[in-house]
Design a protein around this motif. Structure first.
Motif, PDB file in Angstrom:
ATOM      1  N   GLY A  27      72.891  -8.815   5.774  1.00  0.00           N
ATOM      2  CA  GLY A  27      71.504  -8.653   6.187  1.00  0.00           C
ATOM      3  C   GLY A  27      70.900  -7.383   5.633  1.00  0.00           C
ATOM      4  O   GLY A  27      69.751  -7.377   5.159  1.00  0.00           O
ATOM      5  N   LEU A  31      67.766  -7.050   2.813  1.00  0.00           N
ATOM      6  CA  LEU A  31      66.572  -6.223   2.948  1.00  0.00           C
ATOM      7  C   LEU A  31      66.443  -5.243   1.788  1.00  0.00           C
ATOM      8  O   LEU A  31      65.349  -5.059   1.234  1.00  0.00           O
ATOM      9  N   ILE A 322      59.163  -9.856  12.592  1.00  0.00           N
ATOM     10  CA  ILE A 322      60.426  -9.427  13.182  1.00  0.00           C
ATOM     11  C   ILE A 322      60.512  -9.910  14.627  1.00  0.00           C
ATOM     12  O   ILE A 322      61.554 -10.408  15.077  1.00  0.00           O
ATOM     13  N   TYR A 326      63.241 -12.664  15.804  1.00  0.00           N
ATOM     14  CA  TYR A 326      64.185 -12.325  16.870  1.00  0.00           C
ATOM     15  C   TYR A 326      64.032 -13.274  18.057  1.00  0.00           C
ATOM     16  O   TYR A 326      65.014 -13.630  18.706  1.00  0.00           O
ATOM     17  N   VAL A 383      66.760 -13.661  11.930  1.00  0.00           N
ATOM     18  CA  VAL A 383      66.625 -12.204  11.970  1.00  0.00           C
ATOM     19  C   VAL A 383      66.371 -11.645  10.572  1.00  0.00           C
ATOM     20  O   VAL A 383      65.456 -10.831  10.364  1.00  0.00           O
ATOM     21  N   VAL A 384      67.159 -12.091   9.596  1.00  0.00           N
ATOM     22  CA  VAL A 384      67.029 -11.556   8.240  1.00  0.00           C
ATOM     23  C   VAL A 384      65.695 -11.942   7.612  1.00  0.00           C
ATOM     24  O   VAL A 384      64.998 -11.100   7.032  1.00  0.00           O
ATOM     25  N   HIS A 387      62.856  -9.914   9.027  1.00  0.00           N
ATOM     26  CA  HIS A 387      62.794  -8.556   8.501  1.00  0.00           C
ATOM     27  C   HIS A 387      62.338  -8.519   7.043  1.00  0.00           C
ATOM     28  O   HIS A 387      61.615  -7.595   6.638  1.00  0.00           O
ATOM     29  N   THR A 422      67.774  -4.521  11.945  1.00  0.00           N
ATOM     30  CA  THR A 422      68.607  -5.674  11.600  1.00  0.00           C
ATOM     31  C   THR A 422      70.026  -5.501  12.124  1.00  0.00           C
ATOM     32  O   THR A 422      70.600  -6.411  12.744  1.00  0.00           O
TER      33      THR A 422
END
Length: 432
Positions: A27, A31, A322, A326, A383-384, A387, A422
Motif C-alpha cells: 500500500g 502511494l 479516503i 475506509y 483503502v489503497v 488514498h 494507510t
C-alpha cells in the motif's frame, strides 16, 4: 447488540492472500509510485469543478412537486413506522430502529450518496415535515459558525455508537433520535433550510460524500449532470469545521477498528471508567487524524500567512476518497448482510409473518462472510485506492494553490501523512 454493531464481518489478517506486512508495504509503495507518476505526468491543474460530461433530464423528475411530495411522505411514513416499532416492538437487538439507525441510515448513506448525490436532502423526514409548515426563517444563520453544529451532531452519533455504555439500547437510540428531530426542526424554524445544510449531521455527511458522485447539479442551470467524480471533489465548500467533519468521519472509523484490538480491550477493562476511556479514545483518534492533516497542509513555503491558514480547508476535499475507501473497507459485509436483515425487520418488526414486499421466505445471504479472502482483499483495495485518489486530488489542488517551486514540499508532507494513514488504517483493520 453492542458486540453486533462493532463486529463488521471483516476478514482477519490470516484471510489475506498475502501476509499483512506485505499488504502494508504494498500500500505504501502504491502511494509512493502514484505520487512519483503524478509529479512526472501531471504538471498542470487538470480538474475543473465547473466541467461535466453531459446534462440529463432528471431535474424535471427530481424537482417535480409530486415526486418531492411522494418521497417526503414516504420518508415520514418510514420514520413514523420505525418509531412505533421502537416503542411496542421487542426491546432488544431485533428492534427495527437499530437496523434503520445504524445500518440503513448511517452506513447506507455512503453508497447512496456516492451513486445518487446528496440524497439526505431529499429523503430527510425532518426536512419533509418542515416543508409542510407555513413558516419562514426569522434569522440568517451566522456564516462564521460554519458546519460546527454538524460536527457536534456527528460526535453525538459516534459517541452513542462507540463510547456509550450500551449502544444497542433501543431507549437510548430513541432518545437520540427525538433530540435530533427537536434540534433540527427547532433550528430550521429559526434559520430556515440553511440550518439543515450546516447543522444536520446526516446531511453534511451525505453532501460531503456526494462530492465524489458522478451525478451532480450544475450550479448555474440547476440541471442534473454527469461528471468526472474527481472534478466534483473540489466543489466541497470550505467552511469553518469542514476539516473537522472529515477528521471526525475518518477518526471515528479508525477508533472503531482500534476498539477491537486486544491491547485496547485490555486498556478499557483496566480503566476505572470505560465510557470515559472510549470517549477520550474517539477524541484522540479524531485529533490525530485532523492534526496531522492540518500540519501537513500548512507545511509549505511561498505563501502568505493568511493563505497558509486557508490551505487545510482548501485541501480538505482530498480526504473525501479516503473516508469513502475506509468506510467500504470497514463496513462492507456489515452493510450487505446486516442491511438485508434490517430491511426484513423493518417490514415485519413484530415478527408476525407480514409480507408486504413478497420477501417473507427470503433469508440473509452470507456469501461475503463465507469468502473472507475476498473481503480481506477488497478491504486492502478500498483503502489503497481511496488514498491514491486522495493523493491525486491533493496534487492537483497543490498545483493551483501553491507556487510551483514550493509545491513539492507541501505535497511531500501530505504524501507522508497519507502513507501513515494507510499503514494505520490497514493495521487497525487487520490487527483486531
Amino acid at each position: 447488540m453492542s458486540e453486533t454493531l462493532l463486529a463488521h464481518g471483516l476478514g482477519g489478517s490470516s484471510d489475506l492472500p498475502i501476509p499483512v506486512t506485505y499488504a502494508l508495504i504494498g500500500g505504501a509503495w502504491a502511494l509512493a509510485a502514484s505520487f512519483a507518476i503524478l509529479l512526472l505526468a501531471w504538471k498542470t491543474p487538470r480538474l475543473n469543478p465547473r466541467r461535466y460530461w453531459t446534462a440529463t433530464p432528471l431535474a424535471r423528475v427530481v424537482d417535480a412537486p409530486l415526486f418531492r411530495g411522494a418521497l417526503g411522505a414516504a420518508s415520514v411514513a418510514v420514520a413514523g413506522w420505525t418509531s412505533i416499532a421502537s416503542v411496542i416492538g421487542p426491546q432488544d437487538s431485533s428492534n427495527a430502529l437499530l437496523g434503520v439507525f445504524y445500518v440503513l441510515v448511517w452506513v447506507g448513506l455512503v453508497p447512496a450518496s456516492l451513486f445518487f448525490g446528496p440524497v439526505w436532502r431529499i429523503v430527510s423526514p425532518v426536512r419533509a415535515v418542515y416543508r409542510t409548515l407555513p413558516v419562514r426563517a426569522r434569522r440568517t444563520m451566522p456564516q462564521g459558525i460554519g458546519v460546527l453544529p454538524a460536527v457536534v451532531g456527528l460526535f453525538a452519533f459516534v459517541w452513542l455508537e462507540l463510547a456509550s455504555s450500551d449502544p444497542g439500547s433501543v431507549a437510548a437510540v430513541r432518545v437520540w433520535c427525538l433530540l435530533y428531530v427537536v434540534v433540527m426542526l427547532g433550528g430550521a424554524l429559526v434559520f430556515g433550510e440553511e440550518w439543515f445544510v450546516r447543522a444536520d449531521p446526516f446531511e453534511v455527511f451525505s453532501d460531503t460524500v456526494a462530492r465524489l458522485s458522478v451525478m451532480a447539479r450544475d450550479p448555474e442551470t440547476r440541471r442534473v449532470v454527469l461528471r468526472n467524480p474527481l472534478d466534483g471533489a473540489a466543489t466541497l465548500p470550505v467552511r469553518r469545521g469542514t476539516v473537522t467533519v472529515l477528521a471526525m468521519l475518518l477518526g471515528s472509523t479508525a477508533f472503531d477498528s482500534l476498539a477491537q484490538t486486544p491491547t485496547w480491550k485490555n486498556l478499557v477493562r483496566d480503566a476505572g471508567d470505560p465510557v470515559a476511556a472510549r470517549t477520550l479514545g474517539i477524541l484522540a483518534c479524531v485529533a490525530v487524524v485532523g492534526g496531522l492533516f492540518h500540519l501537513a497542509a500548512r507545511a509549505t513555503g511561498g505563501v502568505t500567512t493568511e493563505r497558509r491558514a486557508q490551505l487545510p480547508g482548501l485541501l480538505a476535499h482530498s480526504l473525501i476518497p479516503i473516508v469513502v475507501g475506509y468506510f467500504f473497507a470497514h463496513y462492507l459485509t456489515y452493510l450487505v448482510e446486516k442491511g438485508q436483515q434490517s430491511v426484513f425487520t423493518l417490514f415485519d418488526p413484530f415478527d408476525r409473518g407480514w409480507n408486504p414486499l413478497g420477501i417473507a421466505d427470503a433469508s440473509v445471504n452470507y456469501t461475503l462472510s463465507s469468502h473472507p479472502t475476498v473481503v480481506a482483499s477488497v478491504t486492502v483495495l478500498s483503502v489503497v485506492v481511496g488514498h491514491v485518489v486522495g493523493v491525486t486530488l491533493a496534487h492537483d489542488a497543490a498545483l493551483r494553490l501553491i507556487p510551483k517551486r514550493h509545491a513539492l514540499l507541501g505535497e511531500l508532507a501530505l504524501m507522508i501523512v497519507m502513507v501513515l494513514y494507510t499503514f494505520l488504517g490497514l493495521y487497525l483493520l487487520f490487527g483486531a
